[in-house]
Design an enzyme around this catalytic site. Structure first.
Site, mmCIF file in Angstrom:
data_model
loop_
_atom_site.group_PDB
_atom_site.id
_atom_site.type_symbol
_atom_site.label_atom_id
_atom_site.label_comp_id
_atom_site.label_asym_id
_atom_site.label_seq_id
_atom_site.Cartn_x
_atom_site.Cartn_y
_atom_site.Cartn_z
ATOM 1 N N CYS A 50 0.835 -1.212 0.000
ATOM 2 C CA CYS A 50 0.000 0.000 0.000
ATOM 3 C C CYS A 50 0.866 1.257 0.000
ATOM 4 O O CYS A 50 0.487 2.289 -0.533
ATOM 5 C CB CYS A 50 -0.874 0.043 1.246
ATOM 6 N N ARG A 52 4.367 1.411 -0.772
ATOM 7 C CA ARG A 52 5.559 1.476 -1.617
ATOM 8 C C ARG A 52 5.455 0.548 -2.823
ATOM 9 O O ARG A 52 4.799 -0.503 -2.756
ATOM 10 C CB ARG A 52 6.833 1.166 -0.836
ATOM 11 N N GLU A 116 5.910 -1.518 12.154
ATOM 12 C CA GLU A 116 4.753 -2.380 11.835
ATOM 13 C C GLU A 116 5.238 -3.741 11.335
ATOM 14 O O GLU A 116 6.339 -3.859 10.789
ATOM 15 C CB GLU A 116 3.821 -1.694 10.826
ATOM 16 N N ALA A 192 -23.690 2.176 20.537
ATOM 17 C CA ALA A 192 -23.615 1.285 19.368
ATOM 18 C C ALA A 192 -23.109 2.049 18.146
ATOM 19 O O ALA A 192 -23.500 1.774 17.022
ATOM 20 C CB ALA A 192 -24.987 0.673 19.098
ATOM 21 N N GLY A 193 -22.225 2.984 18.396
ATOM 22 C CA GLY A 193 -21.675 3.792 17.297
ATOM 23 C C GLY A 193 -20.453 3.153 16.670
ATOM 24 O O GLY A 193 -20.113 1.999 16.947
#
Lengths: 446, 302
Positions: A50, A52, A116, A192-193
């Site tokens: 995503c 590179r 990551e 419930a958002g």
């Protein structure tokens, strides 16, 4: 040995350009074939994520390796993209810098989210895809395997992948610090958002025994309960839900706290039996009176507390960049030395084989000239005898060379022939300076 | 015999105490970032070696004395340290490389401390080690219960310490340490519960066998026994606190930090009963299971 890499990443190019240059699997396979046609004799790997898109090429000699400009033109042609607008976004590396860059990428120092974990798998996939298409030779086999090892080493030694960087995942870490098992726990979600949904998405990985949803709008609660295989309770039965719950996630949009200190203290003392409770109040304004966190056996975290932990984790990762770079610098030198060493040993092996072949051919030609009456089967038997003798004589030197080729020694980097076995074989068999890719001319006298 | 105790036994104490110290040092290196695979294997390996050496040492001691080595504070502490080291080894082995926690190192620290204190109490040349009588078997049983009770109390203390540290971190909203996180509150609490449930019956059995022994010995001429002996009083206090812990475990109001603090108090009493009494206050109780020899006509020691 020559190396080049060219590509764009999240720092050098906008998303639109990265999208335009991205390779999905079929495209990548096609590109690997086309690269082979455009730049024959090059090893090639395409890394497309995503954030590179990078092409890596390696060759034995400078004549074979393409320039960064040529590679840029090829990339533009492949994607039918004009080359001028992307020229300013392309970044290239050459030779040693390619090794350092690839190691930094694998170690996720070049990632959008420092440390990551996905990139290491993506580098592995890119390497495997290229290897499956026979686009990888000895240089990239050694380089990419080393990159994967370096990526792992950096993570292990610096802990750079440790500590979550999103509020929802930090919430999961906090929950793991409080509870050991979640199979016998009840998770209560108030609201419930979207935030409730996102947090529940992370908490669901803990496999809680029961999920209870309480919301003012029952229909939204029902919808969410269906999605997460949970139950619902009416909002006016919140106390009952709080008594049941071990872990509470509160995300309502109420402008006043919905649970005050006295209410929760009463529930905790009289009905909850002093059980541990973790309350993640990620609503703004807060849904729970902050003093509830002072109660024994109750842990109350709000958004700022969770964000504070995210910042602590990010600070830790940033502090590990320098140690990670030191590891990469060390590994880069070592890797280059290994590759050069192995390649020179390989070249010497080929020289040795050519040397044996040339002697065998000459002697056979002389023998056949002196015995013109030999029939075909006799000639074949003589050829077989000579080749077997050659292989017997060269077996031990070849084994010693192969063994020497596997020995890594960065100190030998400036003088790749300095390994005593390589030097000895060279002198014993009167072989010239071996360059990677050298082949001897059998007709050349020695 | 004395020479053996003074020479070889000291050397072997150093051997296993040193191995535990090395294991702890390797834990610290691991904590500081040593990530090679063998750094993760080394502590468990060293604890295992130390534990086996200590087992051999205790076995040798038992063979020499022809009894379980529980007749002095020195021996009781050695046995206590050995069981704690086994617990540390178990905690070490049950955590994988990716989920290593601080539980093993904390219990190992406790084991090392106990063994070190035992080393300072090792009998010197010229001292008379405890020997048998017709009541020595009962004394040994009493000592064994007391020692196992001490093991339970020590482990409960270690788990309470873990709980308190973890609770402190969570209350202060600090991020979890990236290496060697503490066990979750629930895990420490569960271990603590197991330790408490096991400790109370052991201490009770130790107390009952002790009382029975007192009555048996009191009938011998010249033996002066005082219920107010500091060793007896502190042991009774430990038993009472242990009972309190058992009751508190089932009281909602006592859950959490209050319960763990009470465990710290219990451990303080244990330390006082085992070490403090002999050092600070005179006692007629020479060890956890030592009894005077009727054949020698011994009375209460001053």
């Amino acid at each position: 040995m020559k190396l080049v890499s060219l590509g764009v990443d999240h720092r050098t190019a906008p998303t639109t350009l990265r999208e335009a240059l991205a390779f999905d699997d079929p495209k990548r396979n096609q590109a690997l074939e086309e690269l082979a046609q455009s730049f024959p004799g090059c090893e090639r790997v395409i890394l497309s994520t995503c954030n590179r898109v990078e092409l890596y090429l390696a060759a034995d000699s400078e004549d074979t390796i393409p320039s960064a400009e040529a590679l840029g033109d090829w990339l533009a042609n492949f994607h039918n993209t004009p080359s001028e607008p992307m020229a300013g976004h392309l970044v290239s590396h050459h030779d040693e810098a390619v090794v350092g860059h690839l190691f930094r990428v694998a170690a996720s120092l070049e990632s959008l989210v420092l440390g990551e974990g996905q990139i290491l798998g993506q580098v592995r996939d890119a390497y495997r895809a290229a290897a499956d298409r026979k686009a990888v030779g000895p240089i990239f086999h050694a380089l990419f395997q080393q990159a994967l090892r370096v990526g792992k080493r950096v993570r292990e030694e610096t802990g750079m992948d440790q500590g979550k960087l999103s509020i929802a995942s930090v919430a999961v870490d906090v929950a793991r610090g409080v509870f050991d098992s979640f199979r016998d726990k009840t998770v209560l979600v108030i609201g419930a958002g979207k935030m409730a949904d996102l947090t529940l998405q992370h908490l669901a990985t803990l496999q809680p025994g029961q999920i209870v949803i309480v919301n003012r709008s029952q229909s939204r609660a029902d919808e969410m309960a269906r999605r997460w295989a949970g139950n619902t309770l009416p909002f006016d039965e919140l106390d009952r839900a709080l008594i049941q719950a071990d872990l509470v996630v509160s995300t309502t949009a109420a402008d006043q706290p919905i649970v005050d200190y006295n209410r929760y203290a009463r529930l905790q003392r009289k009905h909850r039996g002093g059980r541990l409770a973790l309350i993640l109040d990620i609503a703004i304004p807060r849904d729970f009176d902050p003093r509830i966190g002072d109660l024994e056996q109750v842990l109350l975290y709000n958004v700022d507390d969770l964000r504070g932990q995210v910042e602590q984790n990010l600070k830790h990762r940033t502090s590990q960049v320098e140690p990670a770079l030191a590891i990469i610098e060390d590994e880069t030198a070592s890797c280059l030395a290994d590759i050069r060493h192995q390649r020179h040993a390989g070249a010497l092996l080929r020289q040795l084989g050519d040397y044996g072949d040339s002697i065998a051919s000459q002697e056979l030609a002389r023998f056949f000239a002196s015995c013109p009456d030999l029939n075909e089967s006799q000639r074949k038997a003589a050829e077989l005898l000579v080749h077997r003798l050659k292989n017997q004589f060269l077996h031990q030197p070849r084994a010693a060379l192969r063994s020497a080729a596997t020995l890594a020694n960065p100190e030998l980097a400036p003088q790749p022939h300095a390994h005593p076995i390589l030097t000895a074989v060279k002198h014993l068999f009167g072989l010239g300076e071996a360059k990677a890719g050298d082949r001897l001319d059998p007709s050349k006298p020695r | 015999m004395d020479g053996w105790l003074d020479g070889i036994s000291r050397l072997t104490i150093l051997c296993f105490a040193g191995t535990y110290a090395l294991a702890l040092a390797s834990e610290l290196v691991r904590l500081r970032g040593g990530s090679k695979a063998w750094w993760h294997l080394l502590p468990g390996l060293l604890i295992g070696i130390g534990w086996l050496v200590q087992a051999a040492y205790l076995a040798n001691l038992a063979i020499q004395k022809r009894a379980v080595p529980l007749s002095s504070v020195f021996e009781s502490l050695l046995l206590l340290g050995w069981v704690l080291a086994a617990a540390a080894l178990w905690l070490e082995l049950r955590t994988s490389r990716s989920r290593a926690t601080l539980a093993g190192p904390l219990v190992l620290t406790l084991a090392l401390a106990v063994v070190t204190v035992a080393g300072t109490l090792a009998p010197r040349a010229g001292t008379q080690p405890g020997s048998g009588s017709e009541l020595a078997g009962w004394g040994m049983i009493h000592g064994m219960f007391q020692t196992l009770g001490a093991v339970g109390t020590s482990l409960a203390f270690a788990f309470a310490g873990m709980y308190l540290l973890q609770a402190r971190r969570l209350k202060r909203k600090q991020a979890a340490p990236l290496k060697f996180p503490l066990p979750s509150l629930e895990q420490s609490d569960r271990w603590h519960k197991t330790a408490i449930l096991a400790t109370f019956p052991l201490l009770t059995a130790g107390l009952l066998t002790g009382v029975a022994l007192v009555f048996a010995v009191q009938q011998r001429p010249g033996y002066l026994f005082r219920w107010s002996d500091p060793k007896i009083v502190s042991t009774l206090a430990l038993w009472a606190v242990s009972l309190g812990l058992l009751i508190a475990r089932y009281q909602p109001a006592w859950q959490g930090r209050r319960l763990m603090m009470l465990t710290v108090v219990a451990f303080g009493l244990l330390v006082f009963a085992v070490l403090g009494v002999g050092l600070i206050l005179p006692t007629a109780h020479s060890g956890l299971a030592a009894l005077p020899l009727p054949a020698q006509g011994a009375g209460a020691k001053p």
